[in-house]
Design a protein around this motif. Structure first.
Motif, mmCIF file in Angstrom:
data_model
loop_
_atom_site.group_PDB
_atom_site.id
_atom_site.type_symbol
_atom_site.label_atom_id
_atom_site.label_comp_id
_atom_site.label_asym_id
_atom_site.label_seq_id
_atom_site.Cartn_x
_atom_site.Cartn_y
_atom_site.Cartn_z
ATOM 1 N N ALA A 1 0.810 -1.220 0.000
ATOM 2 C CA ALA A 1 0.000 0.000 0.000
ATOM 3 C C ALA A 1 0.845 1.272 0.000
ATOM 4 C CB ALA A 1 -0.929 0.007 1.202
ATOM 5 N N ALA A 2 2.147 1.128 0.274
ATOM 6 C CA ALA A 2 3.037 2.292 0.325
ATOM 7 C C ALA A 2 3.497 2.657 -1.084
ATOM 8 C CB ALA A 2 4.245 1.986 1.202
ATOM 9 N N PRO A 3 3.919 3.909 -1.291
ATOM 10 C CA PRO A 3 4.440 4.287 -2.611
ATOM 11 C C PRO A 3 5.639 3.426 -2.998
ATOM 12 C CG PRO A 3 4.053 6.232 -1.257
ATOM 13 C CD PRO A 3 3.897 5.050 -0.357
ATOM 14 N N ALA A 4 5.793 3.213 -4.293
ATOM 15 C CA ALA A 4 6.905 2.396 -4.775
ATOM 16 C C ALA A 4 8.245 2.964 -4.325
ATOM 17 C CB ALA A 4 6.850 2.306 -6.298
ATOM 18 N N LEU A 5 8.355 4.289 -4.297
ATOM 19 C CA LEU A 5 9.520 4.954 -3.730
ATOM 20 C C LEU A 5 9.042 5.867 -2.617
ATOM 21 C CD1 LEU A 5 11.598 6.058 -6.891
ATOM 22 C CD2 LEU A 5 11.912 4.028 -5.477
ATOM 23 N N SER A 6 9.849 6.011 -1.582
ATOM 24 C CA SER A 6 9.491 6.923 -0.503
ATOM 25 C C SER A 6 9.450 8.351 -1.037
ATOM 26 C CB SER A 6 10.508 6.831 0.633
ATOM 27 O OG SER A 6 11.753 7.367 0.218
ATOM 28 N N VAL A 7 8.822 9.237 -0.285
ATOM 29 C CA VAL A 7 8.750 10.641 -0.710
ATOM 30 C C VAL A 7 10.152 11.207 -0.892
ATOM 31 C CG1 VAL A 7 8.119 12.963 0.042
ATOM 32 C CG2 VAL A 7 6.475 11.091 0.275
ATOM 33 N N ALA A 8 11.061 10.900 0.027
ATOM 34 C CA ALA A 8 12.434 11.403 -0.086
ATOM 35 C C ALA A 8 13.101 10.880 -1.353
ATOM 36 C CB ALA A 8 13.242 11.010 1.145
ATOM 37 N N GLU A 9 12.853 9.613 -1.682
ATOM 38 C CA GLU A 9 13.426 9.043 -2.905
ATOM 39 C C GLU A 9 12.809 9.671 -4.151
ATOM 40 O OE1 GLU A 9 14.654 4.497 -1.593
ATOM 41 O OE2 GLU A 9 12.542 4.966 -2.008
ATOM 42 N N GLN A 10 11.515 9.959 -4.102
ATOM 43 C CA GLN A 10 10.878 10.625 -5.248
ATOM 44 C C GLN A 10 11.474 12.009 -5.470
ATOM 45 O OE1 GLN A 10 6.469 10.284 -5.488
ATOM 46 N NE2 GLN A 10 6.657 8.897 -3.756
ATOM 47 N N VAL A 11 11.745 12.728 -4.393
ATOM 48 C CA VAL A 11 12.371 14.044 -4.509
ATOM 49 C C VAL A 11 13.726 13.920 -5.189
ATOM 50 C CG1 VAL A 11 13.367 15.966 -3.208
ATOM 51 C CG2 VAL A 11 11.134 15.048 -2.544
ATOM 52 N N VAL A 12 14.527 12.971 -4.732
ATOM 53 C CA VAL A 12 15.849 12.744 -5.322
ATOM 54 C C VAL A 12 15.726 12.381 -6.799
ATOM 55 C CG1 VAL A 12 17.812 11.142 -5.347
ATOM 56 C CG2 VAL A 12 17.033 12.139 -3.190
ATOM 57 N N LEU A 13 14.776 11.509 -7.126
ATOM 58 C CA LEU A 13 14.582 11.080 -8.508
ATOM 59 C C LEU A 13 14.318 12.271 -9.419
ATOM 60 C CD1 LEU A 13 14.111 8.941 -10.724
ATOM 61 C CD2 LEU A 13 11.723 8.807 -9.934
ATOM 62 N N TYR A 14 13.383 13.138 -9.030
ATOM 63 C CA TYR A 14 13.043 14.274 -9.881
ATOM 64 C C TYR A 14 14.165 15.303 -9.923
ATOM 65 C CZ TYR A 14 8.407 12.361 -10.475
ATOM 66 O OH TYR A 14 7.365 11.540 -10.816
ATOM 67 N N GLN A 15 14.920 15.421 -8.842
ATOM 68 C CA GLN A 15 16.079 16.309 -8.874
ATOM 69 C C GLN A 15 17.095 15.837 -9.905
ATOM 70 O OE1 GLN A 15 17.415 16.229 -4.794
ATOM 71 N NE2 GLN A 15 16.360 18.151 -4.280
ATOM 72 N N GLU A 16 17.366 14.547 -9.914
ATOM 73 C CA GLU A 16 18.377 14.018 -10.820
ATOM 74 C C GLU A 16 17.905 14.001 -12.272
ATOM 75 O OE1 GLU A 16 21.482 13.410 -10.185
ATOM 76 O OE2 GLU A 16 21.290 13.866 -8.052
ATOM 77 N N LEU A 17 16.637 13.646 -12.505
ATOM 78 C CA LEU A 17 16.107 13.686 -13.869
ATOM 79 C C LEU A 17 16.185 15.099 -14.433
ATOM 80 C CD1 LEU A 17 12.985 11.342 -13.571
ATOM 81 C CD2 LEU A 17 15.083 10.872 -14.852
ATOM 82 N N ALA A 18 15.862 16.092 -13.595
ATOM 83 C CA ALA A 18 15.932 17.482 -14.039
ATOM 84 C C ALA A 18 17.381 17.905 -14.283
ATOM 85 C CB ALA A 18 15.279 18.398 -13.011
#
Length: 410
Positions: free
Chosen positions: A86-103
């Protein structure tokens, strides 16, 4: 303008695990982000644009990066093993990192998948039936494209005034009407549709929410050529289109409440992604184009950098802590859209005549491609749709600050 990446410095607040994840994403981007995508996506045909978008989505999905905000049970993939379903596939902190790096690595945007992975998914997860989720969530991961059928010619910011009708006929609804500003409508397989099912009810009480198969008889999609020459926006005409009652989302006449889940998807992680892109590629293009030895220009650049830092901070707070106040989402939307408009306007100004001769931009880019005149024209897409800036200020004033409501006009 160059295609070089601007590396995000590993934050001192990253935990050991988060730092490891950041290095993993950074290495993946270095290997998988197409280095020539901006050139290859400029001036391409619609068919090539769709092919590229689906291929890029598949690349992200195979790495577990396409739908990090979905519950693990639906996101799938090796990365979700052992994660609470039921939890997100990536934690909120990991999602932040992901979008930072993609950008930071100037990755292409998921333009065609946007409505599906955000709006359709959030709607189905909150209000859909098991059958609807089973049918569509895996299909979205396989490349199913969605369009949003909300706005109408006389129902934009005042969406509840929509006039498209859906009348019950046995186990079906028969829908007639017109939708406007349907982004990506030419390529869509399915549509999130709002229609009036009770014309006698108060305008927010008689609306229902449907999943519409875009191959249904009676649908005509017409592209709208916009000011920069493309046809991303479309009109959708519905002439006695039959929609099975099984495609109703939520209760009949309760579609307005369901739609809030759809609209809410625009105000979370998606805004963080846009903020990161503006602060990376967008600001980098601006600095590279600017005569930084001019003190007036340098001062404006410093001001933009401060504003971008504020935008990033607001978006991250909303993502990590949730919208604390009733107007938080409107504040973020207003701040981003008007900052985008000011920044691209300044880019067109300092770019001079040369900036006004660049009349093409990559189709898989965002609103900060560095083609300044086209970016500035496109920035109006954010200050008008989704609630114009005037609407956002009214929400902030009345719901956020508690000011008196404006008097009704007779």
């Amino acid at each position: 303008m160059t295609g070089e990446t601007e590396e995000v410095v590993e934050s001192s607040t990253d935990s050991r695990e988060l730092g490891r994840f950041r290095r993993e994403v950074r290495a993946w981007c270095a290997e998988h982000v197409p280095p020539d995508w901006r050139a290859s996506q400029t001036g391409v045909t619609d068919a090539e644009f769709v092919r590229f978008q689906k291929q890029w989505f598949a690349e992200l999905h195979s790495a577990g990066f396409a739908v990090p905000h979905w519950p693990a049970e639906w996101a799938g993939g090796a990365r979700t093993r052992g994660v609470d379903p039921a939890a997100p596939a990536l934690s909120v902190a990991e999602q932040v990192v992901l979008y930072q790096e993609l950008a930071a690595h100037d990755a292409p945007r998921l333009v065609l998948a946007f409505v599906g992975i955000h709006h359709a998914a959030s709607t189905l997860l909150v209000a859909g039936t098991d059958e609807q989720r089973q049918r569509h969530l895996p299909a979205i991961l396989d490349g199913e494209i969605w369009v949003q059928g909300f706005s109408e010619p006389e129902a934009g910011s005042d969406l509840a005034s929509l006039r498209t009708t859906a009348r019950r006929v046995g186990d079906d609804f028969v829908v007639s009407g017109q939708k406007l500003w349907a982004s990506g409508g030419l390529h869509a397989d399915w549509c999130l549709l709002l229609a009036r099912t009770d014309p006698e009810a108060p305008k927010r009480k008689g609306i229902s929410y449907f999943l519409l198969d875009m191959t249904s008889p009676g649908i005509e999609v017409r592209p709208i050529r916009n000011a920069i020459g493309d046809s991303h926006f479309c009109e959708i005409f519905l002439d006695d289109v039959v929609v099975p009652a099984a495609n109703l989302v939520g209760q009949e006449n309760a579609g307005w409440q369901v739609a809030q889940a759809t609209l809410g998807a625009e105000r979370g992680m998606t805004m963080l992604e846009l903020a990161e892109r503006l602060g990376n590629a967008g600001f980098r293009w601006l600095v590279e184009a600017a005569p930084t030895d001019d003190p007036v220009v340098a001062d404006r650049l410093a001001q933009f950098e401060i504003e971008i830092a504020g935008l990033r901070g607001m978006c991250r707070r909303v993502v990590e802590k949730g919208a604390d106040g009733p107007a938080d989402a409107s504040i973020v939307k207003l701040y981003y859209s008007e900052l985008l408009q000011r920044l691209t306007d300044f880019g067109a100004e300092i770019g001079g005549t040369g900036a006004h001769t660049v009349l093409a931009k990559p189709l898989s880019s965002g609103w900060e491609s560095g083609s300044w005149v086209l970016d500035f024209i496109g920035s109006w897409e954010w200050t008008i749709p989704g609630g114009a800036s005037e609407i956002q200020r009214t929400i902030i004033a009345e719901r956020g600050l508690g000011l008196p409501r404006e008097p009704s006009v007779a």
